[in-house]
Write an enzyme that holds these catalytic residues in place. Sequence first.
Site, PDB file in Angstrom:
ATOM      1  N   GLY A   8       0.829  -1.202   0.000  1.00 40.44           N
ATOM      2  CA  GLY A   8       0.000   0.000   0.000  1.00 40.44           C
ATOM      3  C   GLY A   8       0.861   1.248   0.000  1.00 40.44           C
ATOM      4  N   ALA A  11      -0.635   7.466   0.593  1.00 34.13           N
ATOM      5  CA  ALA A  11      -0.080   8.590   1.340  1.00 34.13           C
ATOM      6  C   ALA A  11       0.657   8.128   2.596  1.00 34.13           C
ATOM      7  CB  ALA A  11      -1.191   9.568   1.692  1.00 34.13           C
ATOM      8  N   ILE A  12       0.005   7.326   3.429  1.00 35.24           N
ATOM      9  CA  ILE A  12       0.645   6.888   4.674  1.00 35.24           C
ATOM     10  C   ILE A  12       1.705   5.827   4.403  1.00 35.24           C
ATOM     11  CG2 ILE A  12       0.260   5.727   6.878  1.00 35.24           C
ATOM     12  CD1 ILE A  12      -0.635   8.653   6.817  1.00 35.24           C
ATOM     13  N   GLY A  13       1.410   4.868   3.547  1.00 39.89           N
ATOM     14  CA  GLY A  13       2.395   3.842   3.237  1.00 39.89           C
ATOM     15  C   GLY A  13       3.650   4.421   2.610  1.00 39.89           C
ATOM     16  N   LYS A 204      -9.131   7.031  18.203  1.00 39.64           N
ATOM     17  CA  LYS A 204      -8.991   7.717  16.915  1.00 39.64           C
ATOM     18  C   LYS A 204     -10.293   7.628  16.117  1.00 39.64           C
ATOM     19  CE  LYS A 204      -6.246   8.230  12.749  1.00 39.64           C
ATOM     20  NZ  LYS A 204      -5.112   7.773  11.925  1.00 39.64           N
ATOM     21  N   ASN A 208     -12.742  10.619  14.346  1.00 45.05           N
ATOM     22  CA  ASN A 208     -12.892  10.853  12.909  1.00 45.05           C
ATOM     23  C   ASN A 208     -14.064  10.132  12.258  1.00 45.05           C
ATOM     24  OD1 ASN A 208     -12.035   8.172  12.410  1.00 45.05           O
ATOM     25  ND2 ASN A 208      -9.930   8.778  11.987  1.00 45.05           N
ATOM     26  N   SER A 273      -9.332  12.314   5.202  1.00 42.94           N
ATOM     27  CA  SER A 273      -8.897  11.302   4.236  1.00 42.94           C
ATOM     28  C   SER A 273     -10.062  10.821   3.382  1.00 42.94           C
ATOM     29  CB  SER A 273      -8.247  10.120   4.967  1.00 42.94           C
ATOM     30  OG  SER A 273      -9.158   9.513   5.856  1.00 42.94           O
ATOM     31  N   GLU A 285     -14.088   4.276   3.187  1.00 44.74           N
ATOM     32  CA  GLU A 285     -14.025   3.278   4.251  1.00 44.74           C
ATOM     33  C   GLU A 285     -15.281   3.281   5.126  1.00 44.74           C
ATOM     34  OE1 GLU A 285      -9.374   2.895   5.106  1.00 44.74           O
ATOM     35  OE2 GLU A 285     -10.130   4.910   5.451  1.00 44.74           O
TER      36      GLU A 285
END
Length: 324
Positions: A8, A11-13, A204, A208, A273, A285
């Site tokens: 993945g 962006a984060i990966g 978290k 969100n 996100s 998601e």
Amino acid sequence: MMKVGIVGLGAIGGWLAAHLQRTEGVRVSALARGDTLAAVRAHGLRLDIGGETWCAPLDASDDPAALGEQDLVILAVKGPAVAAVAAQVAALCGPQTRVLTALNGLPWWFTAGLPVPGLQLACVDPDGHIAARLPPERVIGCVVHASCALREPGWVRHVMGHGLLLGEAAGGDSASLQDTTSLLARAGFAAKAVDSIQREVFYKLWGNMTTNPVSALTRATTDRILADPLVCDFTTAIMREAAVIGERVGCPISQTPQDRHAITRSLGAFKTSMLQDIEAGRPIETDALLAAPRELAQQVGVPTPMLDALLGLTRLMDGCRDPA
């Protein structure tokens, strides 16, 4: 050399991979496909951070066999993609390989470390396909407190934050958890091992699970969401329902919704996100952020009329999107 595989390169990966690639004693490879694979092969993985652009050459392939067995696999795909890549992640694992998950919402392993027995999350792993390939005992959960965005495939922009909280998905402590935390700290992250990763995941989510879908529905940034009194009251009502769910499953929330709103307001005009995914035409998601906590609520007897409404609206909006 410690071998770290990234599954993945979003962006984060990509952010994680770029930092680890610059760490002494670490060899980073990536499972990628399509435009991302082509970009990384042509230019390396690029990361804009602190006014600089890093270029991280990676060994990238769309075939797990070409990358070989890894010591650590970091799974950083979006929730809807986890089932599709679970077999590929498993193919990168040897007997001692740990899988670090950097995911939004409630993952398939979430109930494994809870003090309440018998809870299930069928909505994120309906046939047990993921758990069969990636059992909780193999997983180190990770909560990311940072924001990144994709400029284009294979090119990430760091926005803010460096926090990573890690914990054993099945509970307890281990040498590999401590070693992984130390590795990420050496790579430049504010990494910390915690006693209960489930509590951190739920906290978290609590922050969100409202602004993400509301932003997707309205295309509004978080500052505008919280500036509207009616919408802010709606998000507050959902957070109160979610706090009761957390209390029932062993993940109590110590803050008030107003406390969390103050943190969100401090971020300014922030795109969630999920809003970024909507704008890019990517899957969202919904299950991990909304259907999963609702499923828990039904199992522990918590009524959730406000959460139900947001789930229904988000699911309907997603189903009516142009598939192109």
